[in-house]
Design a protein around this motif. Structure first.
Motif, PDB file in Angstrom:
ATOM      1  N   THR A  36       0.866  -1.178   0.000  1.00  0.00           N
ATOM      2  CA  THR A  36       0.000   0.000   0.000  1.00  0.00           C
ATOM      3  C   THR A  36       0.907   1.234   0.000  1.00  0.00           C
ATOM      4  N   PRO A  37       0.374   2.391  -0.387  1.00  0.00           N
ATOM      5  CA  PRO A  37       1.191   3.602  -0.333  1.00  0.00           C
ATOM      6  C   PRO A  37       1.739   3.860   1.076  1.00  0.00           C
ATOM      7  N   GLU A  38       0.940   3.580   2.093  1.00  0.00           N
ATOM      8  CA  GLU A  38       1.384   3.808   3.462  1.00  0.00           C
ATOM      9  C   GLU A  38       2.545   2.881   3.840  1.00  0.00           C
ATOM     10  N   ALA A  39       2.443   1.625   3.455  1.00  0.00           N
ATOM     11  CA  ALA A  39       3.514   0.671   3.739  1.00  0.00           C
ATOM     12  C   ALA A  39       4.786   1.048   2.970  1.00  0.00           C
ATOM     13  N   ALA A  40       4.617   1.518   1.748  1.00  0.00           N
ATOM     14  CA  ALA A  40       5.777   1.921   0.951  1.00  0.00           C
ATOM     15  C   ALA A  40       6.471   3.130   1.571  1.00  0.00           C
ATOM     16  N   GLU A  41       5.693   4.099   2.082  1.00  0.00           N
ATOM     17  CA  GLU A  41       6.290   5.263   2.747  1.00  0.00           C
ATOM     18  C   GLU A  41       7.070   4.839   3.978  1.00  0.00           C
ATOM     19  N   ALA A  42       6.489   3.956   4.784  1.00  0.00           N
ATOM     20  CA  ALA A  42       7.167   3.486   5.994  1.00  0.00           C
ATOM     21  C   ALA A  42       8.438   2.715   5.624  1.00  0.00           C
ATOM     22  N   THR A  43       8.362   1.890   4.599  1.00  0.00           N
ATOM     23  CA  THR A  43       9.524   1.132   4.149  1.00  0.00           C
ATOM     24  C   THR A  43      10.612   2.062   3.639  1.00  0.00           C
ATOM     25  N   GLY A  44      10.218   3.075   2.895  1.00  0.00           N
ATOM     26  CA  GLY A  44      11.189   4.041   2.376  1.00  0.00           C
ATOM     27  C   GLY A  44      11.915   4.769   3.491  1.00  0.00           C
ATOM     28  N   ARG A  45      11.168   5.213   4.503  1.00  0.00           N
ATOM     29  CA  ARG A  45      11.797   5.894   5.645  1.00  0.00           C
ATOM     30  C   ARG A  45      12.747   4.955   6.378  1.00  0.00           C
ATOM     31  N   SER A  46      12.329   3.725   6.580  1.00  0.00           N
ATOM     32  CA  SER A  46      13.146   2.740   7.278  1.00  0.00           C
ATOM     33  C   SER A  46      14.413   2.416   6.476  1.00  0.00           C
ATOM     34  N   LEU A  47      14.279   2.285   5.171  1.00  0.00           N
ATOM     35  CA  LEU A  47      15.441   2.006   4.314  1.00  0.00           C
ATOM     36  C   LEU A  47      16.445   3.157   4.354  1.00  0.00           C
ATOM     37  N   LEU A  48      15.963   4.391   4.282  1.00  0.00           N
ATOM     38  CA  LEU A  48      16.863   5.538   4.322  1.00  0.00           C
ATOM     39  C   LEU A  48      17.606   5.616   5.648  1.00  0.00           C
ATOM     40  N   ALA A  49      16.904   5.394   6.752  1.00  0.00           N
ATOM     41  CA  ALA A  49      17.544   5.435   8.070  1.00  0.00           C
ATOM     42  C   ALA A  49      18.588   4.319   8.189  1.00  0.00           C
ATOM     43  N   ALA A  50      18.247   3.131   7.725  1.00  0.00           N
ATOM     44  CA  ALA A  50      19.177   2.007   7.797  1.00  0.00           C
ATOM     45  C   ALA A  50      20.386   2.226   6.887  1.00  0.00           C
ATOM     46  N   ALA A  51      20.161   2.818   5.713  1.00  0.00           N
ATOM     47  CA  ALA A  51      21.265   3.099   4.792  1.00  0.00           C
ATOM     48  C   ALA A  51      22.237   4.091   5.408  1.00  0.00           C
ATOM     49  N   GLU A  52      21.717   5.114   6.074  1.00  0.00           N
ATOM     50  CA  GLU A  52      22.592   6.097   6.733  1.00  0.00           C
ATOM     51  C   GLU A  52      23.389   5.439   7.853  1.00  0.00           C
ATOM     52  N   ALA A  53      22.749   4.600   8.645  1.00  0.00           N
ATOM     53  CA  ALA A  53      23.439   3.913   9.737  1.00  0.00           C
ATOM     54  C   ALA A  53      24.506   2.966   9.196  1.00  0.00           C
ATOM     55  N   ALA A  54      24.172   2.220   8.148  1.00  0.00           N
ATOM     56  CA  ALA A  54      25.122   1.272   7.567  1.00  0.00           C
ATOM     57  C   ALA A  54      26.317   1.986   6.953  1.00  0.00           C
ATOM     58  N   ALA A  55      26.080   3.130   6.312  1.00  0.00           N
ATOM     59  CA  ALA A  55      27.189   3.899   5.731  1.00  0.00           C
ATOM     60  C   ALA A  55      28.136   4.373   6.832  1.00  0.00           C
ATOM     61  N   SER A  56      27.584   4.809   7.954  1.00  0.00           N
ATOM     62  CA  SER A  56      28.419   5.234   9.094  1.00  0.00           C
ATOM     63  C   SER A  56      29.212   4.060   9.648  1.00  0.00           C
ATOM     64  N   GLN A  57      28.576   2.907   9.759  1.00  0.00           N
ATOM     65  CA  GLN A  57      29.273   1.716  10.247  1.00  0.00           C
ATOM     66  C   GLN A  57      30.424   1.348   9.316  1.00  0.00           C
ATOM     67  N   ARG A  58      30.149   1.398   8.015  1.00  0.00           N
ATOM     68  CA  ARG A  58      31.184   1.049   7.049  1.00  0.00           C
ATOM     69  C   ARG A  58      32.345   2.020   7.122  1.00  0.00           C
ATOM     70  N   GLU A  59      32.061   3.312   7.320  1.00  0.00           N
ATOM     71  CA  GLU A  59      33.134   4.298   7.457  1.00  0.00           C
ATOM     72  C   GLU A  59      34.026   3.992   8.647  1.00  0.00           C
TER      73      GLU A  59
END
Length: 65
Positions: A36-59
């Motif tokens: 659903t659009p709502e699930a996609a928005e929540a997934t998008g926010r979660s993916l962006l937050a996780a990507a930022e955290a993972a990039a910091s971990q990798r650094e």
């Protein structure tokens, strides 16, 4: 996740499209999800937050692969 785990991360992102009021996510290796659009928005926010955290971990050299 244990550092010893056999993990090969995907390097290609999925493609999202909208069709008939749903968001379709086509990922690598035949992965497909309809949301659903709502699930996609929540997934998008979660993916962006996780990507930022993972990039910091990798650094900091904290990788599991």
């Amino acid at each position: 996740m244990a550092k010893h785990a056999a993990l090969t991360p995907e390097e290609e992102g999925g493609i999202a499209t909208a069709e008939l009021g749903l968001v379709l996510l086509d990922g690598p290796n035949g992965v497909a999800v309809a949301m659903t659009p709502e699930a996609a928005e929540a997934t998008g926010r979660s993916l962006l937050a996780a990507a930022e955290a993972a990039a910091s971990q990798r650094e900091r050299g904290e990788t599991g692969y």
